[in-house]
Design an enzyme around this catalytic site. Structure first.
Site, PDB file in Angstrom:
ATOM      1  N   CYS A 290       0.813  -1.219   0.000  1.00 56.98           N
ATOM      2  CA  CYS A 290       0.000   0.000   0.000  1.00 56.98           C
ATOM      3  C   CYS A 290       0.848   1.271   0.000  1.00 56.98           C
ATOM      4  O   CYS A 290       0.313   2.368   0.163  1.00 56.98           O
ATOM      5  CB  CYS A 290      -0.896   0.010   1.231  1.00 56.98           C
ATOM      6  SG  CYS A 290       0.056   0.092   2.774  1.00 56.98           S
TER       7      CYS A 290
ATOM      8  N   GLY B 149       5.250   8.405  21.069  1.00 60.60           N
ATOM      9  CA  GLY B 149       4.218   7.390  20.914  1.00 60.60           C
ATOM     10  C   GLY B 149       4.728   6.012  21.258  1.00 60.60           C
ATOM     11  O   GLY B 149       4.028   5.210  21.892  1.00 60.60           O
TER      12      GLY B 149
ATOM     13  N   LYS C 117      19.346  -6.650  20.160  1.00 56.31           N
ATOM     14  CA  LYS C 117      18.002  -7.086  19.786  1.00 56.31           C
ATOM     15  C   LYS C 117      18.113  -8.361  18.971  1.00 56.31           C
ATOM     16  O   LYS C 117      19.019  -8.490  18.150  1.00 56.31           O
ATOM     17  CB  LYS C 117      17.296  -6.002  18.951  1.00 56.31           C
ATOM     18  CG  LYS C 117      16.006  -6.463  18.265  1.00 56.31           C
ATOM     19  CD  LYS C 117      15.482  -5.404  17.313  1.00 56.31           C
ATOM     20  CE  LYS C 117      14.303  -5.895  16.501  1.00 56.31           C
ATOM     21  NZ  LYS C 117      13.781  -4.881  15.571  1.00 56.31           N
TER      22      LYS C 117
ATOM     23  N   PHE D 184       0.767 -20.035  -5.316  1.00 50.39           N
ATOM     24  CA  PHE D 184       1.700 -21.040  -4.779  1.00 50.39           C
ATOM     25  C   PHE D 184       1.009 -22.318  -4.313  1.00 50.39           C
ATOM     26  O   PHE D 184       1.503 -23.011  -3.442  1.00 50.39           O
ATOM     27  CB  PHE D 184       2.521 -20.450  -3.619  1.00 50.39           C
ATOM     28  CG  PHE D 184       3.094 -19.098  -3.920  1.00 50.39           C
ATOM     29  CD1 PHE D 184       4.089 -18.941  -4.869  1.00 50.39           C
ATOM     30  CD2 PHE D 184       2.604 -17.967  -3.285  1.00 50.39           C
ATOM     31  CE1 PHE D 184       4.604 -17.698  -5.169  1.00 50.39           C
ATOM     32  CE2 PHE D 184       3.117 -16.708  -3.579  1.00 50.39           C
ATOM     33  CZ  PHE D 184       4.115 -16.572  -4.526  1.00 50.39           C
TER      34      PHE D 184
ATOM     35  N   GLU E 142      -5.475 -23.412  -5.169  1.00 49.44           N
ATOM     36  CA  GLU E 142      -5.888 -24.545  -6.000  1.00 49.44           C
ATOM     37  C   GLU E 142      -7.214 -25.124  -5.521  1.00 49.44           C
ATOM     38  O   GLU E 142      -8.120 -25.355  -6.310  1.00 49.44           O
ATOM     39  CB  GLU E 142      -4.807 -25.632  -5.989  1.00 49.44           C
ATOM     40  CG  GLU E 142      -5.182 -26.828  -6.853  1.00 49.44           C
ATOM     41  CD  GLU E 142      -4.106 -27.895  -6.905  1.00 49.44           C
ATOM     42  OE1 GLU E 142      -4.388 -29.004  -7.397  1.00 49.44           O
ATOM     43  OE2 GLU E 142      -2.972 -27.637  -6.441  1.00 49.44           O
TER      44      GLU E 142
ATOM     45  N   ARG F 162       3.050 -37.851  -2.889  1.00 46.24           N
ATOM     46  CA  ARG F 162       4.228 -37.247  -3.525  1.00 46.24           C
ATOM     47  C   ARG F 162       5.403 -37.223  -2.549  1.00 46.24           C
ATOM     48  O   ARG F 162       6.551 -37.395  -2.945  1.00 46.24           O
ATOM     49  CB  ARG F 162       3.910 -35.839  -4.035  1.00 46.24           C
ATOM     50  CG  ARG F 162       5.070 -35.212  -4.805  1.00 46.24           C
ATOM     51  CD  ARG F 162       4.656 -33.957  -5.534  1.00 46.24           C
ATOM     52  NE  ARG F 162       3.968 -34.213  -6.775  1.00 46.24           N
ATOM     53  CZ  ARG F 162       4.540 -34.229  -7.981  1.00 46.24           C
ATOM     54  NH1 ARG F 162       5.847 -34.050  -8.083  1.00 46.24           N
ATOM     55  NH2 ARG F 162       3.836 -34.452  -9.062  1.00 46.24           N
TER      56      ARG F 162
ATOM     57  N   ALA G 180       1.265 -28.390 -10.114  1.00 46.18           N
ATOM     58  CA  ALA G 180       2.189 -29.497 -10.401  1.00 46.18           C
ATOM     59  C   ALA G 180       3.312 -29.092 -11.341  1.00 46.18           C
ATOM     60  O   ALA G 180       3.969 -29.950 -11.915  1.00 46.18           O
ATOM     61  CB  ALA G 180       1.430 -30.701 -10.969  1.00 46.18           C
TER      62      ALA G 180
ATOM     63  N   GLU H  72       8.186 -25.592  -9.191  1.00 41.67           N
ATOM     64  CA  GLU H  72       8.357 -26.200  -7.869  1.00 41.67           C
ATOM     65  C   GLU H  72       9.754 -26.777  -7.607  1.00 41.67           C
ATOM     66  O   GLU H  72      10.242 -26.716  -6.478  1.00 41.67           O
ATOM     67  CB  GLU H  72       7.320 -27.312  -7.687  1.00 41.67           C
ATOM     68  CG  GLU H  72       5.900 -26.799  -7.617  1.00 41.67           C
ATOM     69  CD  GLU H  72       4.881 -27.927  -7.665  1.00 41.67           C
ATOM     70  OE1 GLU H  72       4.280 -28.215  -6.620  1.00 41.67           O
ATOM     71  OE2 GLU H  72       4.706 -28.519  -8.746  1.00 41.67           O
TER      72      GLU H  72
END
Length: 1345
Positions: A62, A356, A431, A806, A810, A888, A1087, A1278
């Site tokens: 954005c 703040g 940190k 990704f 599906e 798979r 696939a 993939e």
């Protein structure tokens, strides 16, 4: 409460907003104070280029530029990028807002260089994140902090810390951005002796060198705003008021009138927006304090640094850099600079204020511990009697989010005292977060010590005068460990003192398994690590000889080198005209200008209503009552839709119909859809959905983990099994056997565009038109028809493009869309829904967690003899695609190695979680990870290099896999040989050994591993595709095919295939969308097979047309141009359209019941990754990655390289930092059982720009054609993902080096992902021993599996 006694003076008041957007004047008289800038841009101004990716300022989609005149006399301007999803519309009064549309447009032919270079350098894939990335780059180019004439590569590296991209792997974006830098000569150049076609980051920068001196085009700042004078403003909305005072007196008067909860002060709104959106807090009034001059001061006196509470963190950074002098400030400036570098993001720091951050009182603040350590004093003002009060920040934090302020007090200034002592003082900050960029610390610290010299005849010694040790993330507030500090006074500055400090600190800050945020052992270890690092730092500054030089690497912050890349592309075959050229992404320019339209960018039709889900809040619970009373009273409420409104079947599912569209009785999980609220506006729908009250009867048991399911025998389907040879006999006879269990967690898809759809009912013929972000339009069509009770020919699904998928779109995109379709049919009106990020992550499923248990037999040399392995997958509550995912995984348990005797068994665990689903790799990465864990275990046991084990057991050409498929065109041995040489693997191994000997607390590791990935759907029937090719009279070509575009470049490749087959100009070919009324019965785009399937279908169709046309090339017309040839065909009434159909030839498909399977072919690759690990914290960097990938004859080399890099970085995320945390009964008791804690970018961390390999080299294997796919290419989407595991095992090797140094030899378990917590705790030492006592050497961090 409102203080009515305080009378308001007659201050002139403005009740409207004046600002500019892209040079256009806007006056808004009807603003609502809770409107965000993004909402206004998209819904009121129809500027949809800026995207809603997360709604919490964590993804950068954005991003816009906000400019204002900061000095009317000099005309000085301030340009700052901001998250428009957080910025209130009211905050831009008097400002100029520049969006992606404002800087350039394809339609207007005036693209900005930032836009064109991102497109031309393949730095945009799905394109959803691209407008935000372009605006961050544009903001850097226009910022007064980085004048174009002095912009450095480091400036570029730092510019994108607030932006995420899930597709590209970041390298091409950084390359494109670096073309604007002035110091490109610092980039490494390629080897001049290289004979291959290599392109480096430097090469790309040099190609734009001639343009580097040109003035960067900027949107002109409006003259009216140069003369703008802020005035007291009061915007009265329908439910909320907005005040903007312009003097401190006005502010104090307002706060006195509306004390405490009657008003909320806002500066950047970065926290308040989160509170109102996600925590549903309500504030009746906002008081904006951005224009109070007294809050903006920054000055240095001889005794202190003074910062106004309204100083933004960006301005603070700049001033601290200017003042930074440890001799004067005692290190406080540097300590704050170090924390601010990775504090949130550029966009957040540009608007968030120091005050703040303090008043917000976050217990995990990065800055407050430094201020406490520095002894800061807060200056508070009240209107009453003009009172001013000073309070030490050490006394300010009372309890969780509670501070020592009176209801009407205002924090005005922060005073940081300067150390005037003649003694030595040191102040450092520390940190550690899950990710460096844009992440709050798990633990942060500000450590301050004053030392005085002690007379000694032996050597210089120092005594502690005082300490101030402050920690964030160790309790409900920022904690100053006062007891520990007191005990240390007078102690000598020695290791013994630090050891004592560690012990006392842990006693003073107790944590347990119920501590919010979890990770108690890790946090306890970090406290000690920070104290020890501080000790080493102070000793190094004192030049004490007691510190071993090998320890000094942790004395100072790690300096990350500039990242760069290199790509090597084979020569294109001479037989190809277009195939093999790197055709730019066809929608690339549209994506970089914000003109590419996604589902949520489409305009709403008249009479459209908006939907919001009502979701289950309890797992395994019976619904007793649904109360719509409060929801139905929301203005604009239209209807509530649930299972009673389903006209067809309420049962659905991709393979097995075992899910309900709407829960009818028992909720299977938290997040199950109970109903949809429909309202006239989107905002009203979300408000009403939140007000629906549901009463439950809780049922037992509730199962969340794999172990829960195993214990209760809760499974889906039967056990699957593959076997070869006699496993048990061979194991009994093996020279060696090893057993083990390893876990791999799930992974969120984090596509930048969440699931969304628009459904339009037709009242004349019961038609439904669906626009959806789905990979599977035909399945959506089929299941929608089933649910609404009509035939499929009444439903049409359209997919233009997706903002990433990704695998996550599906199957899991379908049920939400079905529910919207049912709602549209009920009310007879168009319905649209854009699922918010936190909801999308909570309900749509992720990659499957796996438990892998193995027993392996092998010889003294490391030759595998037998493998018995069991896989358990956490499927969630329904089948979805889980069985295919499990299969798979079982088919990839061998990776590239031959196990003569194998038994692989798998079970699907049924739990009370949302169903897990497809994700890039589809089970392959989990199986491959199990295999490489076994390799690592054997190598460690035999004290051999894992590469030696890999090579010894590697398949050879013609070998048969454990599922019966012979290996053809087997390139893995060649890949490993070439990569060993090109990566200089052997020499780097030796260099790493030398490095590790010289560095105690920083260790390096390296790993080289291969991968193979079977290409084809294991469900044979899915291996088919259709295409429709239309040639128009003007010679242009329109293609429709069954694949969907989600950023992988499918449409671009298909255009190339068509142009090659038709032998026409590629610019004449176009793909508009994917639609079920053009091509029927399509398979999902999944696939990695979509180019293979759809490419062949398109080629077949084009060859039909070309065959007809070729018959016309006779006589004088033998050499007709394409245009004339088409014209001639038309006039001869020859068909200029064709339908192509392709089915992948046999043998093909999975048949595990008969112990066999067959893929079309295997895509193969190998990678080498080298890492450097901070063993005291778990922080790491990938120093270099080399990837050699076999993609056959590439259809589009640059797109394929983009897929390799993007998949690799996504794989790095899977195996290192992306961790899902689900509440359960054992591991995560501190969060709600069955609910997802990590449901947004604030808690779930995907890799960022700062996580890319510093040196990333990708090469496509040459001379490796693949006759089993379109134009001898190979699938690429993939297969490279698992290569990200090379970083995992390199990090494990680094841990091993440290463990051996600490006396912990032998194999150790490291579950995936290797988060900073798991890495630190695996580096067992005295600190982890104190953190988790007896089990520290084998401690396993908690996880959701």
């Amino acid at each position: 409460m409102v203080n009515e006694a305080v009378q308001q003076s007659a201050t002139p008041t403005i009740d409207y907003l004046l600002f500019y957007v892209n040079g256009n004047r806007v006056i808004e008289h009807h603003a609502e104070p809770d409107w965000t800038l993004l909402w206004y841009l998209r819904n009121k101004l129809d500027l949809t280029g800026s995207k809603l990716g997360c709604g919490e300022g964590g993804c950068g989609a954005c991003t816009v530029l906000v400019s204002r005149c900061v000095d009317r006399d000099s005309g000085a301007l301030e340009h700052r990028t901001v998250n428009s999803c957080l910025a209130p519309l009211c905050s831009v009064d008097g400002c100029h807002v520049v969006t992606i549309e404002g800087i350039g447009s394809v339609a207007k032919s005036n693209m900005h260089p930032a836009q064109s270079r991102i497109a031309e350098m393949y730095a945009s894939q799905c394109g959803f994140c691209t407008p935000g990335i372009v605006m961050s780059l544009y903001g850097t180019l226009t910022s007064s902090d980085h004048p174009h004439t002095s912009l450095t590569i480091q400036d570029i590296e730092d510019a994108f810390d607030g932006n995420l991209c899930r597709c590209t792997g970041y390298r091409p974006i950084l390359d494109a951005a670096k073309t604007f830098a002035k110091d490109i000569n610092t980039l490494p150049c390629k080897d001049s002796s290289a004979s291959k076609s290599i392109s480096t980051t430097l090469d790309k920068c040099l190609s734009f060198a001639e343009e580097s001196n040109k003035e960067i085009t900027k949107v002109e700042f409006p003259q009216e705003l140069r003369e703008y004078i802020p005035e007291f403003t009061h915007i009265k909305g329908s439910t909320i008021e907005w005040y903007r005072p312009v003097t401190l007196h006005e502010l104090l008067r307002l706060r006195s009138t509306y004390p405490g909860g009657a008003s909320k002060l806002v500066y950047g709104n970065t926290e308040v927006q989160i509170e109102t959106k996600f925590k549903h807090l309500k504030y009746p009034r906002f008081i904006c304090v951005t224009n109070i001059e007294e809050l903006q001061q920054m000055k240095r006196t001889p005794t202190s640094l003074i910062f106004g509470a309204g100083v933004t963190l960006t301005r603070l950074q700049a001033k601290l850099a200017q003042w930074n002098d440890p001799k004067v400030d005692g290190g406080v400036c540097q300590a704050l600079i170090d924390q601010l570098k990775y504090f949130a993001s550029t966009q957040i720091r540009n608007v968030a204020s120091l005050g703040g951050n303090i008043v917000n009182a976050s217990p995990i603040s990065d800055v407050n511990p430094v201020l406490q350590a520095a002894g800061a004093v807060l200056e508070l003002h009240r209107a009453e009697a003009n009172s001013v009060r000073h309070i030490p920040i050490t006394d300010f934090f009372l309890a969780y989010r509670r501070v020592a302020m009176i209801d009407d007090e205002i924090l005005v200034n922060i005073h940081i005292p300067l150390q005037l002592s003649t003694n030595k003082t040191f102040l450092r900050s520390y940190k550690q977060a899950r990710r460096r960029d844009d992440d709050i610390g798990i633990v942060s610290a500000g450590l301050h010590v004053e030392l005085e010299p002690v007379e000694s005849t032996d050597k210089q010694q120092w005594r502690i005068v005082y300490t101030r040790f402050s920690f964030g993330g160790m309790g409900p507030t920022t904690i100053l460990i006062k007891k520990t500090q007191k005990e240390l006074v007078g102690q000598p500055w020695t290791r013994a003192a630090i050891k004592k400090a560690c012990e006392l600190a842990l006693e003073e800050m107790p944590l347990n398994e119920l501590t919010p945020g979890g990770q108690p052992e890790y946090r306890r270890a970090l406290v000690q690590s920070f104290l020890y690092k501080f000790y080493i730092y102070v000793c190094s500054e004192l030049q004490q000889s007691s510190v071993d030089p090998k320890e000094l690497s942790v004395a100072h912050k790690y300096h990350r080198a500039i990242s760069h890349g290199q790509q090597t592309i084979p020569e294109r075959p001479a037989s190809h005209e277009i195939i093999g050229t790197s055709l730019p992404l066809r929608s690339g320019y549209l994506q970089t200008t914000g003109e590419a339209k996604y589902i949520d960018d489409m305009p709403s039709l008249p009479n459209t209503v908006y939907g919001a889900f009502v979701l289950a809040t309890q797992p395994n619970a019976r619904i007793k009552n649904i109360d719509l009373g409060a929801a139905s009273k929301v203005p604009g409420f239209v209807s509530f839709v649930n299972h009673d409104d389903v006209q067809g079947s309420n049962m659905t599912g991709d393979v097995v119909h075992d899910e309900e569209v709407f829960v009818s009785s028992v909720t299977p999980c938290v997040g199950a859809v109970i109903g949809i609220v429909l309202c006239e506006t989107e905002r009203a729908a979300h408000a009403a959905a939140h007000l629906v009250q549901i009463e439950y009867e809780l049922l037992t048991p509730t199962l969340f983990t794999i172990d829960d399911a195993i214990e209760h025998n809760s499974y889906l389907g039967d056990e699957k099994c593959l076997w070869q040879g006699d496993v048990e006999q061979t194991l009994s006879e093996a020279e060696h056997t090893l057993e083990g269990t390893v876990l791999i967690g799930g992974q969120e898809h984090f596509y930048l565009e969440t699931n969304c759809c628009m459904v339009i009912p037709s009242n004349d013929d019961q038609e439904l038109t669906i626009y959806s972000s789905t990979q599977n339009p035909s399945k959506l069509q089929e299941l929608t028809a089933l649910a609404v009770g009509c035939a499929s020919n009444h439903v049409t699904c359209h997919v233009k493009r997706m903002g990433g998928a990704f695998g996550g779109k599906e199957s899991r995109s379908i049920a939400p869309c079905i529910s919207v379709a049912i709602a549209a049919m009920k009310v007879g009106r168009p319905v649209r829904m854009n699922i918010e990020r936190d909801v999308d992550m909570s309900i749509t499923g992720q990659r499957h967690p796996f438990k892998i248990q193995y027993k392996v037999g092998f010889t003294n040399e490391g030759q595998f003899t037998a493998l018995d392995v069991r896989l358990w997958s956490n499927a969630g509550y329904s089948f979805d695609l889980s069985m295919a995912v499990l299969e798979r995984a079982m088919l990839h348990i061998d990776n590239t190695y031959r196990f003569p005797n194998v038994r692989v068994r798998g079970r699907l665990c049924k739990t009370h979680l949302p169903s897990n689903t497809a994700f890039r790799g589809f089970g392959g990465p989990q199986g491959l990870f199990g295999c490489e864990t076994i390799v690592d275990h054997i190598a460690t046991y035999l004290k051999l290099d894992p590469v030696a084990i890999r090579r010894l057991n590697m398949y050879k050409e013609g070998d048969i896999t454990h599922f019966g498929q012979p290996l053809e065109r087997w390139h893995i041995p060649r890949l490993m040989d070439e990569l060993t040489k090109s990566s200089d693997y052997v020499q780097r191994q030796k260099s790493i050994e030398d490095f590790n000997k010289l560095h105690t607390y920083r260790k390096r590791g390296i790993c080289m591993m291969p991968t193979k990935f079977g290409i084809a759907f294991t469900a044979k029937f899915l291996n088919q595709a259709g295409a429709l090719v239309l040639v128009y009279k003007d010679s242009s070509v329109l293609i429709s095919h069954g694949g969907t575009e989600m950023g992988q470049g499918l449409h671009t490749k298909m255009v190339s295939v068509a142009a090659e087959a038709l032998r026409c100009n590629v610019n004449l070919v176009r793909i508009s969308e994917t639609s079920t009324d053009k091509v029927a019965n399509t398979s999902p785009t999944a696939a990695s097979a979509s180019s293979d399937l759809n490419g062949m279908a398109i080629r077949i169709a084009c060859e039909q047309i070309r065959e007809r046309l070729d018959k016309l090339l006779v006589g004088d017309d033998a050499h007709l141009s394409w245009k004339d040839l088409v014209k001639k065909a038309y006039f001869l009434r020859i068909d200029l359209s064709a339908h192509g159909f392709y089915a992948t030839p046999e043998p093909l498909g999975g048949d595990l019941a008969n112990n066999r399977a067959h893929f079309n072919y295997f895509t193969q690759g190998a990678a080498v990754s080298e890492v450097e690990l901070d063993t005291l914290t778990g922080d790491w960097h990938i120093l270099r990655t080399d990837i050699l990938m076999d993609v056959g004859t590439s259809l589009n080399p640059q797109i394929d390289i983009g897929q390799v890099e993007g998949a690799f970085v996504q794989g790095v995320g899977l195996f290192t930092m992306e961790e899902l945390i689900w509440g359960d009964h054992k591991q995560y008791k501190w969060t709600k059982p069955g609910a997802l804690f990590t449901r947004g970018p604030g808690t779930y961390k995907i890799p960022s720009f700062n996580d890319v390999p510093i040196d990333m080299r990708v090469e496509l294997l040459s001379d490796a054609p693949n006759p089993r796919a379109i134009y001898s290419s190979k699938a690429v989407g993939e297969p490279p993902l698992f290569l990200g595991a090379s970083a995992f095992f390199a990090l494990k090797n680094a841990c091993m080096a440290y463990r051996e140094q600490q006396g912990h030899s032998g194999y150790f378990l490291l579950n995936s992902p290797a988060t900073v917590e798991r890495l630190r705790m695996a580096c067992a030492d005295e600190f982890t021993e104190r953190a988790c006592m007896n089990e520290h050497g084998a401690f396993q961090a908690r996880g959701s599996f």
